[in-house]
Motif scaffolding. Structure first.
Motif, PDB file in Angstrom:
ATOM      1  N   THR A  78      70.434 101.049 115.138  1.00  0.00           N
ATOM      2  CA  THR A  78      70.718 100.621 113.881  1.00  0.00           C
ATOM      3  C   THR A  78      72.168 101.034 113.436  1.00  0.00           C
ATOM      4  O   THR A  78      72.688 102.269 114.293  1.00  0.00           O
ATOM      5  N   GLY A  79      72.916 100.446 112.248  1.00  0.00           N
ATOM      6  CA  GLY A  79      74.062 100.898 112.177  1.00  0.00           C
ATOM      7  C   GLY A  79      74.864 100.200 110.938  1.00  0.00           C
ATOM      8  O   GLY A  79      73.777  99.499 110.262  1.00  0.00           O
ATOM      9  N   PHE A  80      75.982 100.190 110.823  1.00  0.00           N
ATOM     10  CA  PHE A  80      76.552  99.451 109.666  1.00  0.00           C
ATOM     11  C   PHE A  80      77.046  98.171 110.083  1.00  0.00           C
ATOM     12  O   PHE A  80      77.533  98.031 111.236  1.00  0.00           O
ATOM     13  N   ALA A  81      76.704  97.114 109.276  1.00  0.00           N
ATOM     14  CA  ALA A  81      77.278  95.555 109.528  1.00  0.00           C
ATOM     15  C   ALA A  81      78.608  95.706 109.013  1.00  0.00           C
ATOM     16  O   ALA A  81      79.372  96.322 108.390  1.00  0.00           O
ATOM     17  N   VAL A  82      79.194  94.365 109.369  1.00  0.00           N
ATOM     18  CA  VAL A  82      80.685  94.059 108.896  1.00  0.00           C
ATOM     19  C   VAL A  82      80.591  93.042 107.943  1.00  0.00           C
ATOM     20  O   VAL A  82      79.673  92.123 107.669  1.00  0.00           O
ATOM     21  N   ASP A  83      81.169  93.109 106.844  1.00  0.00           N
ATOM     22  CA  ASP A  83      81.016  92.558 105.650  1.00  0.00           C
ATOM     23  C   ASP A  83      82.066  91.198 105.769  1.00  0.00           C
ATOM     24  O   ASP A  83      82.812  90.937 106.918  1.00  0.00           O
TER      25      ASP A  83
ATOM     26  N   GLN B 159      91.668  87.614 121.137  1.00  0.00           N
ATOM     27  CA  GLN B 159      91.515  88.370 119.755  1.00  0.00           C
ATOM     28  C   GLN B 159      90.339  89.449 119.926  1.00  0.00           C
ATOM     29  O   GLN B 159      89.547  89.394 120.962  1.00  0.00           O
ATOM     30  N   THR B 160      90.561  90.358 118.948  1.00  0.00           N
ATOM     31  CA  THR B 160      89.346  91.316 119.145  1.00  0.00           C
ATOM     32  C   THR B 160      88.872  91.365 117.558  1.00  0.00           C
ATOM     33  O   THR B 160      89.464  90.926 116.601  1.00  0.00           O
ATOM     34  N   LYS B 161      87.621  91.757 117.551  1.00  0.00           N
ATOM     35  CA  LYS B 161      86.834  91.693 116.221  1.00  0.00           C
ATOM     36  C   LYS B 161      85.739  92.770 116.289  1.00  0.00           C
ATOM     37  O   LYS B 161      85.183  93.042 117.047  1.00  0.00           O
ATOM     38  N   LEU B 162      85.806  93.429 114.989  1.00  0.00           N
ATOM     39  CA  LEU B 162      84.783  94.299 114.822  1.00  0.00           C
ATOM     40  C   LEU B 162      83.316  93.810 114.623  1.00  0.00           C
ATOM     41  O   LEU B 162      83.364  92.891 113.411  1.00  0.00           O
ATOM     42  N   LEU B 163      82.451  94.272 115.245  1.00  0.00           N
ATOM     43  CA  LEU B 163      81.040  93.766 115.348  1.00  0.00           C
ATOM     44  C   LEU B 163      80.101  94.706 114.581  1.00  0.00           C
ATOM     45  O   LEU B 163      79.043  94.207 114.037  1.00  0.00           O
ATOM     46  N   GLY B 164      80.634  95.841 114.282  1.00  0.00           N
ATOM     47  CA  GLY B 164      79.569  96.816 113.701  1.00  0.00           C
ATOM     48  C   GLY B 164      79.705  98.156 114.053  1.00  0.00           C
ATOM     49  O   GLY B 164      80.868  98.418 114.889  1.00  0.00           O
ATOM     50  N   GLN B 165      79.151  99.299 113.624  1.00  0.00           N
ATOM     51  CA  GLN B 165      79.412 100.669 113.571  1.00  0.00           C
ATOM     52  C   GLN B 165      77.940 101.532 113.953  1.00  0.00           C
ATOM     53  O   GLN B 165      77.200 101.199 112.977  1.00  0.00           O
ATOM     54  N   VAL B 166      77.945 102.021 115.038  1.00  0.00           N
ATOM     55  CA  VAL B 166      76.482 102.697 115.312  1.00  0.00           C
ATOM     56  C   VAL B 166      76.591 104.207 114.329  1.00  0.00           C
ATOM     57  O   VAL B 166      77.674 104.351 114.232  1.00  0.00           O
ATOM     58  N   VAL B 167      75.401 104.484 114.076  1.00  0.00           N
ATOM     59  CA  VAL B 167      75.334 105.566 113.099  1.00  0.00           C
ATOM     60  C   VAL B 167      74.315 106.525 114.178  1.00  0.00           C
ATOM     61  O   VAL B 167      73.917 106.325 114.854  1.00  0.00           O
ATOM     62  N   VAL B 168      74.664 107.929 113.539  1.00  0.00           N
ATOM     63  CA  VAL B 168      73.964 109.022 114.066  1.00  0.00           C
ATOM     64  C   VAL B 168      73.093 109.713 112.976  1.00  0.00           C
ATOM     65  O   VAL B 168      73.672 109.888 111.857  1.00  0.00           O
ATOM     66  N   SER B 169      72.093 110.407 113.208  1.00  0.00           N
ATOM     67  CA  SER B 169      71.188 111.310 112.102  1.00  0.00           C
ATOM     68  C   SER B 169      71.099 112.375 112.569  1.00  0.00           C
ATOM     69  O   SER B 169      70.789 112.687 113.911  1.00  0.00           O
ATOM     70  N   SER B 170      71.271 113.345 111.824  1.00  0.00           N
ATOM     71  CA  SER B 170      70.725 114.827 112.395  1.00  0.00           C
ATOM     72  C   SER B 170      69.831 115.593 111.324  1.00  0.00           C
ATOM     73  O   SER B 170      69.714 114.976 110.205  1.00  0.00           O
TER      74      SER B 170
END
Length: 432
Positions: free
Chosen positions: A118-123, A336-347
């Motif tokens: 899971t992570g944050f999606a791209v708007d 071209q480059t494109k942001l696809l998402g961002q991984v999250v970490v939990s502590s």
């Protein structure tokens, strides 16, 4: 001495051997965290204890050694005690340090158990959406083309040039201009076209130059339109005059003084534009601003110092990379480059309170506390992402083998107490 002490010692020693054996068997398991059996003594209202028991199996969440990998979806968390956050297809959340991930047939990033990272999606604007983490997907769709709307150029026009001998501009006659340069631009369908600019010294304006533009070889009129609309499929005519697209005037020190578009468009002093470029291929008419800020008129060779445009054709995803901040950047066949998402970490405040689910994953519990889920590197506890790496097991084989010998001796000693008690009872039975 009763049997209870010896039997409890045998039971506890057997559990300890199980824990040590589990550690040893997982010494090569990615992301595995070793365990330690912790014991406590047992009393029941007397000064003599009733033996021992296993109070808990404590897990060691210290980081394992980092191993290199050639797969971009292999990840390790370094410099922190965070966990990868995953979700099952039914929505069950779990946490893991095992960074072995792959993309499934739907593009979801999954581990061996099928749980999705899971992570944050791209708007819609191409940035990170934030909000609640979602299952990350590597998209397979092609990136849409982007028509060229801006061209940024910087030239040096040789001040030593003389007025062209042919006064009527003709793109096919080099005697009608002093310098020319071409650039590939793209229409709304992603088709490429050649946009050319021509500079001709103006005999009637001091330090003045006329700029002409052609598209795919066809001249443009003063409104920035192709003179033949739509252009015929045949090659451009051998002789085709064009109207001036802009007039440049330079200061006496060679810097750009003014840009005067002849099409009547409102633009900054360093910009002129071309409008309504209809290539006759079904694409939308192209409008492009050409900015030439920094262009000079020095006594050196005609030259282009910078030349860029913002259009591109469609492209397929060819590769992707994950940064230390967890951002997934896709690289496409159209460069071209494109942001696809961002991984999250939990502590967690108390990782030892996590409930082991097997498969190198844990779930939260009241003892662990709520997960603190952030982007990698955002907190002192979270850690950052190392792509192309894996965190190995933190089992110390040397220590475990020593512990194995000690546990074996402990088991033997407890067995001996049972044997001794048996002999004592046998002696009592034999009294006549």
């Amino acid at each position: 001495m009763g049997f209870a002490q010896g039997v409890s010692g045998l039971t506890a020693a057997a559990s300890n051997l199980d824990v040590i054996g589990n550690n040893i068997s997982n010494s090569g398991t990615i992301g595995f965290k070793s365990g330690t059996a912790q014991f406590s003594d047992v009393y029941a209202g007397s000064a003599i204890g009733l033996g021992t028991e296993v109070s808990t199996i404590s897990q060691n969440f210290n980081a394992g050694s980092i191993q290199t990998s050639s797969k971009p979806l292999d990840m390790a968390i370094v410099g922190g005690d965070g966990f990868f956050r995953t979700t099952s297809a039914s929505g069950e959340i779990s946490f893991t340090r095992n960074g072995q991930f792959n993309a499934d047939k739907e593009g979801f990033i999954v581990n061996a158990g099928g749980s999705r990272l899971t992570g944050f999606a791209v708007d819609a604007t191409g940035g990170i959406s934030g909000g609640a983490p979602k299952a990350l997907v590597i998209p397979t769709a092609a990136i849409a083309p982007n028509p060229t709307s801006t061209v940024t150029a910087q030239f040096n026009i040789d001040s030593r040039s003389v007025t062209p001998t042919v006064t009527a501009f003709d793109a096919n006659n080099s005697n009608s201009y002093n310098y020319a340069n071409s650039l590939t631009v793209f229409d709304s369908l992603g088709n490429s076209h050649e946009l050319s600019t021509f500079f001709a010294k103006d005999a009637n304006v001091e330090n003045g130059w006329n700029v002409y533009v052609t598209a795919d070889g066809y001249p443009l009129n003063s409104a920035g339109e192709i003179n033949s609309t739509p252009p015929p499929p045949s090659p451009p005519p051998a002789t085709a005059n064009s109207e001036v697209s802009a007039t440049l005037v330079f200061n006496t020190n060679g810097t750009l003084k003014s840009v005067t578009p002849t099409g009547g468009a409102v633009s900054p002093t360093s910009t002129f534009n071309i409008t309504g470029l209809d290539f006759g291929n079904g694409a939308a008419a192209l409008t492009t601003d050409i900015t030439i800020a920094g262009t000079t008129q020095f006594g050196t060779t005609n030259d282009v110092k910078a030349l860029t445009q913002n259009g591109f054709t469609s492209g397929q995803l060819t590769s992707f990379a994950i940064g230390v901040d967890g951002k997934i950047q896709g690289k496409y066949s159209n460069e071209q480059t494109k942001l696809l998402g961002q991984v999250v970490v939990s502590s967690f405040a108390n990782p030892n309170g996590l409930i082991s689910k097997g498969g190198n994953s844990w779930s939260q519990s009241p003892s662990s506390g709520q997960p603190l889920t952030v982007v990698p590197g955002a907190g002192t506890k979270s850690g950052s992402i190392s792509s192309g790496s894996l965190e190995g097991s933190n089992v110390d084989l040397t220590s475990e083998l020593v512990n194995l010998v000690i546990a074996q001796r402990t088991y033997q000693a407890n067995a001996q107490t049972v044997k001794t008690q048996d002999q004592v009872l046998q002696t009592l039975i034999n009294i006549r």
